[in-house]
Design a protein around this motif. Structure first.
Motif, PDB file in Angstrom:
ATOM      1  N   THR A  85       0.701  -1.277   0.011  1.00 22.15           N
ATOM      2  CA  THR A  85      -0.268   0.026   0.058  1.00 22.15           C
ATOM      3  C   THR A  85       0.863   1.345  -0.044  1.00 22.15           C
ATOM      4  O   THR A  85       0.492   2.268  -0.804  1.00 22.15           O
ATOM      5  CB  THR A  85      -0.832  -0.079   1.378  1.00 22.15           C
ATOM      6  OG1 THR A  85      -0.259  -0.319   2.328  1.00 22.15           O
ATOM      7  CG2 THR A  85      -1.998  -0.987   1.085  1.00 22.15           C
ATOM      8  N   LEU A 142      -6.679  12.372   1.090  1.00 15.38           N
ATOM      9  CA  LEU A 142      -7.573  11.298   0.338  1.00 15.38           C
ATOM     10  C   LEU A 142      -6.944  10.292   0.084  1.00 15.38           C
ATOM     11  O   LEU A 142      -7.277   9.083   0.276  1.00 15.38           O
ATOM     12  CB  LEU A 142      -8.619  11.930  -0.451  1.00 15.38           C
ATOM     13  CG  LEU A 142      -9.937  12.277   0.025  1.00 15.38           C
ATOM     14  CD1 LEU A 142     -10.745  12.872  -1.267  1.00 15.38           C
ATOM     15  CD2 LEU A 142     -10.683  10.901   0.421  1.00 15.38           C
ATOM     16  N   GLU A 184      -4.166   9.090   0.575  1.00 13.56           N
ATOM     17  CA  GLU A 184      -3.359   8.397   1.741  1.00 13.56           C
ATOM     18  C   GLU A 184      -4.227   7.239   2.588  1.00 13.56           C
ATOM     19  O   GLU A 184      -3.634   6.720   3.157  1.00 13.56           O
ATOM     20  CB  GLU A 184      -2.956   9.445   2.894  1.00 13.56           C
ATOM     21  CG  GLU A 184      -1.367   9.265   2.773  1.00 13.56           C
ATOM     22  CD  GLU A 184      -0.821  10.456   3.612  1.00 13.56           C
ATOM     23  OE1 GLU A 184       0.143  10.961   3.119  1.00 13.56           O
ATOM     24  OE2 GLU A 184      -1.487  10.913   4.364  1.00 13.56           O
ATOM     25  N   THR A 185      -5.589   7.258   2.262  1.00 13.02           N
ATOM     26  CA  THR A 185      -6.526   6.314   3.064  1.00 13.02           C
ATOM     27  C   THR A 185      -6.029   4.971   3.007  1.00 13.02           C
ATOM     28  O   THR A 185      -5.915   4.140   4.107  1.00 13.02           O
ATOM     29  CB  THR A 185      -7.718   6.311   2.659  1.00 13.02           C
ATOM     30  OG1 THR A 185      -8.155   8.014   2.327  1.00 13.02           O
ATOM     31  CG2 THR A 185      -8.755   5.696   3.372  1.00 13.02           C
ATOM     32  N   SER A 186      -5.509   4.558   1.759  1.00 14.38           N
ATOM     33  CA  SER A 186      -5.304   3.115   1.657  1.00 14.38           C
ATOM     34  C   SER A 186      -3.947   2.824   2.189  1.00 14.38           C
ATOM     35  O   SER A 186      -3.831   1.606   3.102  1.00 14.38           O
ATOM     36  CB  SER A 186      -5.185   2.584   0.095  1.00 14.38           C
ATOM     37  OG  SER A 186      -4.552   3.486  -0.227  1.00 14.38           O
ATOM     38  N   ILE A 219      -2.889   4.406   5.116  1.00 18.88           N
ATOM     39  CA  ILE A 219      -3.401   4.291   6.624  1.00 18.88           C
ATOM     40  C   ILE A 219      -4.199   2.876   6.888  1.00 18.88           C
ATOM     41  O   ILE A 219      -3.743   2.267   7.972  1.00 18.88           O
ATOM     42  CB  ILE A 219      -4.209   5.410   7.003  1.00 18.88           C
ATOM     43  CG1 ILE A 219      -3.353   6.688   6.833  1.00 18.88           C
ATOM     44  CG2 ILE A 219      -4.788   5.322   8.310  1.00 18.88           C
ATOM     45  CD1 ILE A 219      -4.294   8.036   6.458  1.00 18.88           C
ATOM     46  N   ILE A 220      -4.876   2.469   5.988  1.00 14.89           N
ATOM     47  CA  ILE A 220      -5.655   1.193   6.316  1.00 14.89           C
ATOM     48  C   ILE A 220      -4.754   0.096   6.424  1.00 14.89           C
ATOM     49  O   ILE A 220      -4.741  -1.014   7.183  1.00 14.89           O
ATOM     50  CB  ILE A 220      -6.632   1.230   5.456  1.00 14.89           C
ATOM     51  CG1 ILE A 220      -8.067   1.723   5.503  1.00 14.89           C
ATOM     52  CG2 ILE A 220      -7.248  -0.422   5.329  1.00 14.89           C
ATOM     53  CD1 ILE A 220      -8.950   1.698   4.596  1.00 14.89           C
ATOM     54  N   SER A 228      -6.139   6.708  -7.475  1.00 11.48           N
ATOM     55  CA  SER A 228      -6.700   7.913  -7.134  1.00 11.48           C
ATOM     56  C   SER A 228      -5.978   9.081  -7.367  1.00 11.48           C
ATOM     57  O   SER A 228      -6.224  10.454  -6.886  1.00 11.48           O
ATOM     58  CB  SER A 228      -7.097   7.647  -5.556  1.00 11.48           C
ATOM     59  OG  SER A 228      -5.932   7.626  -4.796  1.00 11.48           O
ATOM     60  N   SER A 280     -13.510  10.170  -2.997  1.00 14.62           N
ATOM     61  CA  SER A 280     -13.809   9.291  -1.851  1.00 14.62           C
ATOM     62  C   SER A 280     -14.743   7.958  -2.148  1.00 14.62           C
ATOM     63  O   SER A 280     -14.615   7.050  -1.526  1.00 14.62           O
ATOM     64  CB  SER A 280     -14.613   9.994  -0.838  1.00 14.62           C
ATOM     65  OG  SER A 280     -15.717  10.716  -1.423  1.00 14.62           O
ATOM     66  N   GLN A 311     -12.292   4.893  -2.836  1.00 14.01           N
ATOM     67  CA  GLN A 311     -12.031   4.252  -1.752  1.00 14.01           C
ATOM     68  C   GLN A 311     -12.650   3.459  -0.845  1.00 14.01           C
ATOM     69  O   GLN A 311     -12.240   2.645  -0.229  1.00 14.01           O
ATOM     70  CB  GLN A 311     -11.549   5.501  -0.551  1.00 14.01           C
ATOM     71  CG  GLN A 311     -10.297   6.468  -0.983  1.00 14.01           C
ATOM     72  CD  GLN A 311      -9.015   6.010  -1.155  1.00 14.01           C
ATOM     73  OE1 GLN A 311      -8.826   4.910  -0.839  1.00 14.01           O
ATOM     74  NE2 GLN A 311      -8.608   6.778  -1.981  1.00 14.01           N
ATOM     75  N   THR A 312     -13.997   3.319  -1.529  1.00 11.93           N
ATOM     76  CA  THR A 312     -15.185   2.598  -0.830  1.00 11.93           C
ATOM     77  C   THR A 312     -14.755   0.975  -0.807  1.00 11.93           C
ATOM     78  O   THR A 312     -14.676   0.380   0.138  1.00 11.93           O
ATOM     79  CB  THR A 312     -16.191   2.701  -1.486  1.00 11.93           C
ATOM     80  OG1 THR A 312     -16.383   3.057  -2.664  1.00 11.93           O
ATOM     81  CG2 THR A 312     -17.072   3.636  -0.594  1.00 11.93           C
ATOM     82  N   ILE A 352     -12.266  -0.137   1.706  1.00 10.96           N
ATOM     83  CA  ILE A 352     -12.969  -0.054   3.229  1.00 10.96           C
ATOM     84  C   ILE A 352     -13.749  -1.160   3.083  1.00 10.96           C
ATOM     85  O   ILE A 352     -13.564  -1.948   4.413  1.00 10.96           O
ATOM     86  CB  ILE A 352     -13.621   1.455   3.173  1.00 10.96           C
ATOM     87  CG1 ILE A 352     -12.933   2.667   3.467  1.00 10.96           C
ATOM     88  CG2 ILE A 352     -14.588   1.201   4.601  1.00 10.96           C
ATOM     89  CD1 ILE A 352     -13.634   3.780   3.183  1.00 10.96           C
TER      90      ILE A 352
END
Lengths: 256, 315
Positions: B19, B58, B60-62, B64-65, B105, B135, B138-139, B142
């Motif tokens: 990631t 935004l 960076e979400t993946s 962080i996950i 993204s 966003s 990113q679903t 999630i």
């Protein structure tokens, strides 16, 4: 961990004495109750519409909403079919209204969407399929309807039959999958926050409850009802329009 | 036992690494584009800076996950005999969507910077549309995160080889099934951000169209999620190898049929969006045609999903 099943849990088997105990012959009591409530809502709405249309137009907002809905839907059917048929219009509009109400009925506490049961959506898909085939026969005649299966070669016969039947599966499973997915996700979230009072408060105050409801119930329910109605209208137009295509192109040339 | 240990530490390292690599590459693309745009249009540097920072946060979400999954796995050592395959499932569920989302993204955000360079006084609306579309991308990540948490909490109750195969299959379904949707959504988002820059009068039409078409592109991910959850819920008889194979087949069937359906659905929506910006007065015709085409494309994913459901019901 929650238990989710494609076929629901508390099923009555009305045909069990004939030996029909497969889940396809079962009747889910919750679904039946929710469907009856949906029908009740629709009946009340239609009575209210009749009362509202009797009043003068200047003072009632409800009548205006109904009239603009009917007007827009009439335009939609008009553009897609090329010609306006009152029968087709009523069929597609009632499908849309029924599915929309089914998807939104889970706002009432204690009720599940009837469309999250695979048997309801299959029934809706089969209804649309049978109506399409019936209007195709009515528009083109039985002999040309049967000849349509042999196009372009007679070898294509099994392929044509399969592709015709596949529309039932695709149209009904799409509706079921989306509504069932929303149900699963909101159930998971409900389970996650129902450990204590504080987590429930966090769920309400952070707005995630509201977001899930808005997206998966209101938004997804509306979109899927619209898609179902549009797709059945498109299949209908493919069948019905075949005969009228020459007529229509002549009109188009005149306009252009 | 040695293999399990290797897989345990390997999963932690691989998830975080894969990631981070993707997000790093994506962010470099965003910042490069932003600097280029500031070079061309220096007076709009504050807006472009703001967009770049929001977009980087935004994207960076993946990463962080991936980090959260790594921390969760480290915090509780896994000394269970059948933990190997479930760990591989966790890697697939988080790693594959995370990698794709990190790379995919970046493009819409870079395009939003370019749009702001073209229309500096319209930056708020462009940032709005960028936030909404990015966003949505990113679903699937999630969803993969949710599934991997379920897999993680089921590992202690996993007592035989078949159950571990089922947990692996659950991760496989959401992992491979999410890739196509991410690519399709990213293509649509790029086109939406670019088209608002070309014709700002079409903004309200594009934003209405975004919600409808994104929901349709994302439908296959929801199917993959349902298959994953159903696999997690099936009662698997002890030591029946056939059930394990069937469950894996169902997961692969859904996941692979999703890929092409959602990529082409996203492409269709992107070209419709471009046409809407060029001719906003034809909005109703274009959106209807696009909706029907996307519905037809989705049906291929639905066929795979229906077969997977029948396989799961049989066992």
């Amino acid at each position: 961990m929650a238990h989710f099943a494609v076929f629901k849990e508390d099923i009555a088997y009305p045909f069990a004495q004939f030996g029909l105990t497969s889940p396809f012959w079962g009747v889910n009591l919750q679904t039946i109750t929710a469907t009856w409530i949906v029908l009740l809502i629709l009946i009340i709405l239609s009575i209210a519409t009749q009362l509202a249309l009797k009043k003068s137009e200047s003072e009632n907002a409800f009548g205006f909403i109904i009239i603009s809905f009917v007007d827009n839907f009439k335009n939609l059917v008009d553009q897609t079919l090329g010609l306006f048929h009152f029968r087709h219009f009523t069929f597609v509009a009632s499908l849309f209204l029924f599915i929309l109400t089914c998807n939104l009925v889970s706002i009432i506490p204690g009720l599940e969407e009837p469309t999250s049961d695979i048997l309801t959506t299959l029934a809706l898909g089969i209804t649309a399929f049978v109506y399409t085939q019936y209007s195709s026969i009515a528009a083109n005649g039985l002999s040309s309807y049967l000849k349509g299966y042999l196009k372009p070669f007679f070898v294509m016969l099994p392929l044509n039959i399969i592709s015709n039947l596949a529309t039932v599966i695709s149209i009904s499973f799409r509706l079921f999958g989306n509504i069932f997915g929303g149900l699963v996700i909101s159930n998971l979230w409900y389970r996650a926050i129902s450990y204590s009072f504080i987590t429930e408060l966090i769920g309400i105050l952070s707005g995630i409850n509201l977001t899930i409801t808005l997206f998966f119930v209101l938004f997804e329910g509306f979109i899927q009802a619209f898609v179902f109605a549009m797709l059945s209208l498109t299949y209908l137009s493919l069948e019905v329009r075949a005969e009228e295509s020459e007529n229509h192109t002549a009109e188009g040339k005149k306009i252009s | 036992m040695i293999i399990t240990t290797i897989l345990y530490f390997g999963t932690i390292a691989a998830v975080v690494a894969i990631t981070s690599i993707a997000v790093g590459l994506g962010e470099s693309l965003i910042s490069k584009e932003a600097i280029k745009c500031i070079d061309i249009q220096p007076s709009s540097r504050t807006e472009i800076n703001k967009t770049m920072l929001l977009g980087v946060a935004l994207a960076e979400t993946s990463a962080i996950i991936g980090l959260v999954i790594g921390v969760i796995l480290i915090s509780k050592g896994l000394n269970y005999p059948y933990a190997g395959l479930p760990l591989l499932g966790i890697f697939l569920a988080v790693g594959l969507p995370g990698f794709t989302a990190g790379l995919a993204s970046a493009k819409p955000i870079a395009m939003a910077c370019q749009s702001i360079m073209r229309q500096p006084f319209f930056s708020n609306k462009i940032i709005n549309i960028m936030l909404i579309t990015a966003s949505f991308i990113q679903t699937p990540v999630i969803f993969g995160f949710i599934i991997s948490l379920f897999i993680y909490y089921q590992i202690p109750f996993c007592t035989n080889f078949t159950q571990s195969i089922a947990l692996f299959a659950s991760g496989l379904s959401i992992g491979i099934g999410g890739i196509g949707s991410i690519i399709g959504l990213s293509q649509y988002a790029t086109e939406a951000c670019a088209s608002v820059g070309y014709n700002r009068n079409a903004y309200f039409r594009v934003i209405t169209f975004t919600f409808i078409s994104q929901a349709l592109v994302e439908t296959p991910v929801i199917f993959a999620l349902i298959i994953s959850l159903l696999i997690l819920n099936t009662n698997i008889p002890i030591d029946s190898f056939a059930t394990g194979v069937a469950v894996t087949a169902a997961a692969l069937c859904t996941a692979i049929s999703n890929i092409s359906a959602s990529i082409s659905s996203g492409k269709t929506a992107a070209s419709a969006c471009r046409q809407i910006t060029l001719k906003p007065e034809l909005y109703s015709t274009l959106s209807k045609a696009c909706l029907v085409a996307q519905g037809m494309l989705d049906s291929f994913a639905i066929y795979g999903w229906a077969i997977a459901l029948f396989i799961l019901l049989k066992h």
